[in-house]
Design a protein around this motif. Structure first.
Motif, PDB file in Angstrom:
ATOM      1  N   LYS B  13      -0.351  -7.538  16.824  1.00  0.00           N
ATOM      2  CA  LYS B  13      -0.753  -6.775  15.652  1.00  0.00           C
ATOM      3  C   LYS B  13      -2.242  -6.985  15.329  1.00  0.00           C
ATOM      4  CE  LYS B  13       1.355  -4.783  12.495  1.00  0.00           C
ATOM      5  NZ  LYS B  13       1.669  -5.197  11.148  1.00  0.00           N
ATOM      6  N   ALA B  14      -2.652  -8.244  15.260  1.00  0.00           N
ATOM      7  CA  ALA B  14      -4.044  -8.527  14.883  1.00  0.00           C
ATOM      8  C   ALA B  14      -5.018  -7.879  15.860  1.00  0.00           C
ATOM      9  CB  ALA B  14      -4.275 -10.043  14.832  1.00  0.00           C
ATOM     10  N   PHE B 128      -5.974 -10.270   6.835  1.00  0.00           N
ATOM     11  CA  PHE B 128      -5.963  -8.953   6.193  1.00  0.00           C
ATOM     12  C   PHE B 128      -4.530  -8.507   5.938  1.00  0.00           C
ATOM     13  CE2 PHE B 128      -4.890  -6.597  10.135  1.00  0.00           C
ATOM     14  CZ  PHE B 128      -5.353  -7.466  11.109  1.00  0.00           C
ATOM     15  N   TRP B 129      -4.365  -7.679   4.934  1.00  0.00           N
ATOM     16  CA  TRP B 129      -3.069  -7.074   4.643  1.00  0.00           C
ATOM     17  C   TRP B 129      -2.961  -5.755   5.386  1.00  0.00           C
ATOM     18  CZ3 TRP B 129       0.387  -9.996   2.212  1.00  0.00           C
ATOM     19  CH2 TRP B 129      -0.032 -10.947   1.270  1.00  0.00           C
ATOM     20  N   THR B 130      -1.754  -5.449   5.839  1.00  0.00           N
ATOM     21  CA  THR B 130      -1.494  -4.138   6.423  1.00  0.00           C
ATOM     22  C   THR B 130      -0.370  -3.480   5.618  1.00  0.00           C
ATOM     23  OG1 THR B 130       0.208  -4.956   7.946  1.00  0.00           O
ATOM     24  CG2 THR B 130      -2.053  -4.996   8.735  1.00  0.00           C
ATOM     25  N   ASP B 131      -0.206  -2.187   5.861  1.00  0.00           N
ATOM     26  CA  ASP B 131       0.853  -1.436   5.189  1.00  0.00           C
ATOM     27  C   ASP B 131       1.981  -1.209   6.195  1.00  0.00           C
ATOM     28  OD1 ASP B 131       2.503   0.420   3.998  1.00  0.00           O
ATOM     29  OD2 ASP B 131       0.864   1.637   3.197  1.00  0.00           O
ATOM     30  N   LYS B 132       3.080  -1.905   6.025  1.00  0.00           N
ATOM     31  CA  LYS B 132       4.130  -1.822   7.046  1.00  0.00           C
ATOM     32  C   LYS B 132       4.865  -0.478   7.036  1.00  0.00           C
ATOM     33  CE  LYS B 132       7.899  -4.264   4.620  1.00  0.00           C
ATOM     34  NZ  LYS B 132       8.754  -5.449   4.619  1.00  0.00           N
ATOM     35  N   ARG B 133       4.655   0.348   5.992  1.00  0.00           N
ATOM     36  CA  ARG B 133       5.321   1.649   5.940  1.00  0.00           C
ATOM     37  C   ARG B 133       4.812   2.602   7.009  1.00  0.00           C
ATOM     38  NH1 ARG B 133       4.072   2.726  -0.285  1.00  0.00           N
ATOM     39  NH2 ARG B 133       2.040   2.344   0.665  1.00  0.00           N
ATOM     40  N   THR B 143      -4.811   0.311   3.863  1.00  0.00           N
ATOM     41  CA  THR B 143      -4.869  -1.056   3.334  1.00  0.00           C
ATOM     42  C   THR B 143      -5.749  -1.922   4.233  1.00  0.00           C
ATOM     43  OG1 THR B 143      -2.661  -0.768   2.418  1.00  0.00           O
ATOM     44  CG2 THR B 143      -3.438  -3.023   2.658  1.00  0.00           C
ATOM     45  N   GLU B 188      -1.690  -0.966  -6.811  1.00  0.00           N
ATOM     46  CA  GLU B 188      -0.614  -1.914  -6.542  1.00  0.00           C
ATOM     47  C   GLU B 188      -1.067  -2.957  -5.512  1.00  0.00           C
ATOM     48  OE1 GLU B 188       2.723  -0.251  -4.522  1.00  0.00           O
ATOM     49  OE2 GLU B 188       4.104  -1.758  -5.274  1.00  0.00           O
ATOM     50  N   GLY B 189      -0.859  -4.194  -5.835  1.00  0.00           N
ATOM     51  CA  GLY B 189      -1.255  -5.266  -4.917  1.00  0.00           C
ATOM     52  C   GLY B 189      -2.730  -5.581  -4.951  1.00  0.00           C
TER      53      GLY B 189
END
Lengths: 78, 214
Positions: B13-14, B128-133, B143, B188-189
């Motif tokens: 992923k990274a 970092f944050w990702t958006d799993k949707r 994100t 949000e977040g």
């Protein structure tokens, strides 16, 4: 690995995860893989490597907020 | 012609995100007529990196990879990430070079050992944050974009002739603007985003000649 985090600090970080991290977020932390909110909570609960690193990062940020360092950065001229 | 070396592994992923975002920098560089040596699978090996640095002498090296205090990794070879640069082993090949390492921790020790050049990197994990949707599609992940745009800006600024110090400052200013925007919109977040943006910004370190340019 147990007992490395002060119980009150742990409670604080868990609260921040519960209230501040949306369900659809996943955290990628370098080579440590990716974790969603539930997994992140579990890592902090267990106080494992990922949990400890997350707590360390969160504390760094909270200290920057409380010391004024964060605000100072925001108001500083570019 | 100016030359830039970019390492782009892509096996988790990274690295799928760093691969995509480094690709955007490559497009910018090519628009400016820069000769980009884009090392990805199967050419991304320690031998090829060493050979290119020693023989083609790129003026700018942009690592995208996993790392730690003493190591910058490359691609996975036989299921294990290959060590490209290791402190005390071959870090000297980066001497006199301008380097940006988008890797965790490498600036805390390895970067400080480079002589006569400039090493920009992170003393902390790059997180970092990702958006799993959206199922980890980097180009659609708004994100993650919040984290990669300031990081990319470091190299894009270097391509424009800014000094290392100016490039890092421009990146920090973009992060600051993003944080202020998040504070205003109450997205949000937002506090989770802000805290990681802060960590990445604070974790950037420049070692060596801060006035170095590409």
């Amino acid at each position: 690995m147990k007992g490395k985090i002060d119980p009150e600090i742990k409670k604080l970080i868990l609260w921040r995860i519960d209230t501040g991290v949306p369900e659809h977020f996943k955290l990628v932390m370098g080579g440590k893989g990716e974790v969603d909110k539930k997994e992140l909570r579990r890592h902090v609960e267990r106080e494992d490597e990922i949990g400890l690193k997350y707590v360390e990062m969160e504390l760094k940020f909270i200290k920057a907020l409380s010391s004024g360092e964060f605000t100072k950065m925001l108001v500083a001229d570019d | 012609m100016k030359k830039m070396l970019v390492t782009r592994p892509n096996y988790d992923k990274a690295t799928s995100y760093t691969f995509y975002y480094a690709g955007l920098v490559i497009k910018e560089a090519e628009k400016k007529g820069i000769n980009v040596i884009d090392l990805k699978r199967p050419r991304l090996t320690r031998n090829s990196v060493t050979s290119i640095i020693e023989n083609k002498e790129p003026g700018l090296i942009f690592f995208n990879a996993h790392g730690n205090e003493k190591i910058i990794f490359g691609d996975k070879i036989n299921k294990e990430p290959e060590v490209l640069i290791k402190e005390g082993e071959n870090h000297n090949i980066l001497n006199f070079k301008l380097v940006y390492a988008r890797t965790c921790m490498a600036a805390s020790s390895l970067g400080k050992k480079i002589k006569g050049g400039c090493f920009i990197g992170y003393e902390t994990p790059f997180s970092f944050w990702t958006d799993k949707r959206i199922d980890a599609v980097p180009e659609r992940d708004k994100t993650a974009r919040l984290f990669f745009e300031p990081s990319n800006l470091i190299v894009i600024s270097l391509l424009k002739g800014n000094t290392a110090e100016e490039a890092v400052k421009k990146s920090a200013n973009l992060t600051k603007k993003t944080i202020l925007k998040l504070l205003r919109t109450k997205e949000e977040g937002s506090m989770a985003l802000i805290s990681r943006l802060w960590n990445n910004m604070e974790g950037i370190c420049i070692s060596g000649n801060k006035q170095m340019t590409f």
